[in-house]
Design an enzyme around this catalytic site. Structure first.
Site, PDB file in Angstrom:
ATOM      1  CB  THR A 171     -29.406 -15.065  36.854  1.00 53.33           C
ATOM      2  OG1 THR A 171     -28.368 -14.699  37.785  1.00 53.33           O
ATOM      3  CG2 THR A 171     -30.438 -13.945  36.789  1.00 53.33           C
ATOM      4  CB  CYS A 172     -26.149 -18.853  35.722  1.00 51.33           C
ATOM      5  SG  CYS A 172     -25.463 -17.436  34.845  1.00 51.33           S
TER       6      CYS A 172
ATOM      7  CB  SER B 211     -22.538  -9.570  36.350  1.00 49.87           C
ATOM      8  OG  SER B 211     -23.809  -8.991  36.186  1.00 49.87           O
TER       9      SER B 211
ATOM     10  CE1 TYR C 288     -25.518  -9.468  25.854  1.00 48.31           C
ATOM     11  CE2 TYR C 288     -23.217  -8.826  26.018  1.00 48.31           C
ATOM     12  CZ  TYR C 288     -24.195  -9.628  25.472  1.00 48.31           C
ATOM     13  OH  TYR C 288     -23.859 -10.597  24.556  1.00 48.31           O
TER      14      TYR C 288
ATOM     15  N   GLY D 219     -32.283 -26.125  25.152  1.00 53.03           N
ATOM     16  CA  GLY D 219     -32.866 -24.994  25.889  1.00 53.03           C
ATOM     17  C   GLY D 219     -32.556 -23.688  25.194  1.00 53.03           C
ATOM     18  CB  ILE D 220     -33.720 -21.826  22.545  1.00 54.08           C
ATOM     19  CG1 ILE D 220     -35.170 -22.327  22.381  1.00 54.08           C
ATOM     20  CG2 ILE D 220     -32.752 -22.723  21.824  1.00 54.08           C
ATOM     21  CD1 ILE D 220     -35.687 -22.181  20.971  1.00 54.08           C
TER      22      ILE D 220
ATOM     23  CE  LYS E 252     -31.964 -11.428  26.994  1.00 55.69           C
ATOM     24  NZ  LYS E 252     -32.591 -10.549  26.023  1.00 55.69           N
ATOM     25  CB  ILE E 253     -28.569 -18.082  28.853  1.00 51.60           C
ATOM     26  CG1 ILE E 253     -28.513 -17.004  29.947  1.00 51.60           C
ATOM     27  CG2 ILE E 253     -27.185 -18.684  28.648  1.00 51.60           C
ATOM     28  CD1 ILE E 253     -28.021 -17.499  31.290  1.00 51.60           C
ATOM     29  N   GLY E 254     -29.780 -19.403  26.216  1.00 50.62           N
ATOM     30  CA  GLY E 254     -29.652 -20.332  25.099  1.00 50.62           C
ATOM     31  C   GLY E 254     -29.743 -19.644  23.755  1.00 50.62           C
TER      32      GLY E 254
END
Length: 436
Positions: free
Chosen positions: A81-82, A137, A143, A217-218, A220-222
């Site tokens: 992840t990021c 996190s 979440y 970019g779409i 999960k985060i997008g």
């Protein structure tokens, strides 16, 4: 231990039973928790640029899963992840997992080892519980990690790399995370990476009529960012671009937004005032040349590795913000979340204890079954010698005594590793109970 009052004629059976139990325990050691490791890097010791060197996209993940058997690895998964890149799995040593991971990264295993945290056994299990809860996190209680973890597990499971231990573990982590969301305020409010991006735009840009937002970019985060833009900024002047145009069209229709094909990227960048990038590409797709000489722009890069060329931030007309800058947002919501940490850790401890009980029972189940079978056999042989007919042996009469012995031994086996001694003690206890 009480003196073992074994009938002399059954000593051979007793010795054979010990050997059988030890062989059974050796056979079940494939899911030995002492061989379970986690190795990872995260935001605590590395910046986004370094994390980008070890980020894993789906194609790289697939390559790792394909070549893993060559390294003798069959049960593991990766979270990228990021905030982090972590590999969890069973190995003879953690170096096997790290070397496998780094076959597909631009960063090398030597750098990873220098920056990594490594945990083993119960410590590795606890770490996953904390990650799943959002305790680890970059934005406390974020979440989005739950969805990212589910995707990582689903991907590895598709290649048959999730064994029974990992399946049970992640299900326990999800159960724990659900309890935390329902019973604490750790994830209260609307603080996440995607929401932090929206908050930053709100505080730094006047979204008057005509201001255009481009989301590239779409995933999960997008997707979450798009929804937050609509919900919290009240704007639909947003254009979506995605590698898969169909997905962009689908989300655009759902939220009442516009979309454009990837071929129009340069033109859409030129027209946009705010650009959010969450493309998860291996290389930057928004370049300095796209932005040079254009109007003033705010560019928010939510990708790891960076999907915006770093030199773009040098342009006088560009304000470039990345995930590390967004994570520094600190408000009353985060203060409230910190107050929930003791409650969260209690819930984690409760669920982890349940998982460890399951693990110990599963680990010892074959041995307990073998002990029970041997006790039944010895009882029948003893009855046959006395009564002369084993077929008329009242096994049911001894069932309660046998199960009582098994229950007692099961409790001791959770805490001890001397399975042969447990077997001898079971034989002894049962013979005493029969004689009484």
């Amino acid at each position: 231990m009480m003196l073992i009052k074994v009938w002399p004629m059954y000593l051979a059976n007793l010795y054979t039973g010990i050997i059988t139990i030890e062989k059974i325990m050796d056979h079940t050691s494939q899911a030995d928790i002492s061989k379970f490791f986690i190795a990872g890097i995260n935001y605590k010791k590395t910046d986004a640029a370094i994390r980008g060197m070890f980020a894993i996209n789906n194609d790289q993940y697939a390559n790792i899963l394909t070549i893993a058997p060559e390294s003798g690895l069959h049960s593991f998964f990766i979270i990228s992840t990021c905030n982090r890149t972590e590999i969890y799995g069973f190995a003879d040593n953690v170096g096997q997992l790290i070397n496998l991971l780094c076959t597909q990264t631009t960063g090398d295993s030597e750098t990873f080892n220098r920056l990594a945290y490594i945990k083993n056994g119960a410590d590795a299990v606890e770490h996953l519980f904390e990650v799943g809860a959002g305790l680890d996190s970059q934005i406390l209680g974020d979440y989005e990690i739950t969805g990212q973890l589910k995707q990582s597990i689903k991907f590895a499971k598709g290649y048959n790399f999730i064994n029974c231990f990992l399946e049970r573990l992640v299900n326990s982590v999800f159960q724990s995370s659900k309890m935390i969301r329902n019973e604490t305020a750790l994830s209260s409010g609307t603080v996440s990476v995607s929401y932090a991006a929206v908050e930053y735009i709100k505080e730094n840009i006047n979204l008057c009529a005509g201001r255009k937002i481009l989301v590239i970019g779409i995933g999960k985060i997008g997707r979450n960012t798009c929804k937050n833009l609509v919900d919290y900024l009240g704007t639909t002047n947003i254009t979506l671009i995605n590698r898969s145009e169909e997905k962009a069209a689908e989300l655009a229709a759902e939220l009442g937004l516009a979309y454009a094909p990837i071929e129009d990227l340069a033109a859409e960048i030129k027209n946009a005032d705010v650009i959010l990038v969450a493309a998860n590409a291996a290389e930057p797709i928004v370049l300095k040349s796209h932005l040079e000489g254009k109007n003033t722009k705010l560019v928010v890069d939510l990708s790891i590795p960076y999907n915006v060329e770093a030199s773009a931030g040098e342009l006088p007309n560009v304000s470039l913000v990345n995930v590390d800058a967004l994570s520094k947002i600190n408000d009353n919501t985060l203060m409230k979340r910190r107050a929930e940490i003791p409650k969260v850790k209690c819930i984690i401890a409760q669920n982890m204890a349940g998982f460890m009980d399951w693990y110990m029972m599963r680990k010892n189940a074959p041995a307990l079954h073998a002990i029970k079978s041997k006790l039944v056999y010895l009882y029948m042989q003893h009855f046959s010698d006395i009564k002369g007919d084993a077929d008329k042996c009242p096994v049911m009469a001894a069932e309660k005594k046998i199960q009582k012995v098994i229950n007692g031994i099961a409790g001791k086996m959770r805490e001890e590793k001397q399975h042969g001694c447990n077997y001898i003690e079971a034989i002894n206890d049962f013979i005493v109970s029969v004689n009484n």
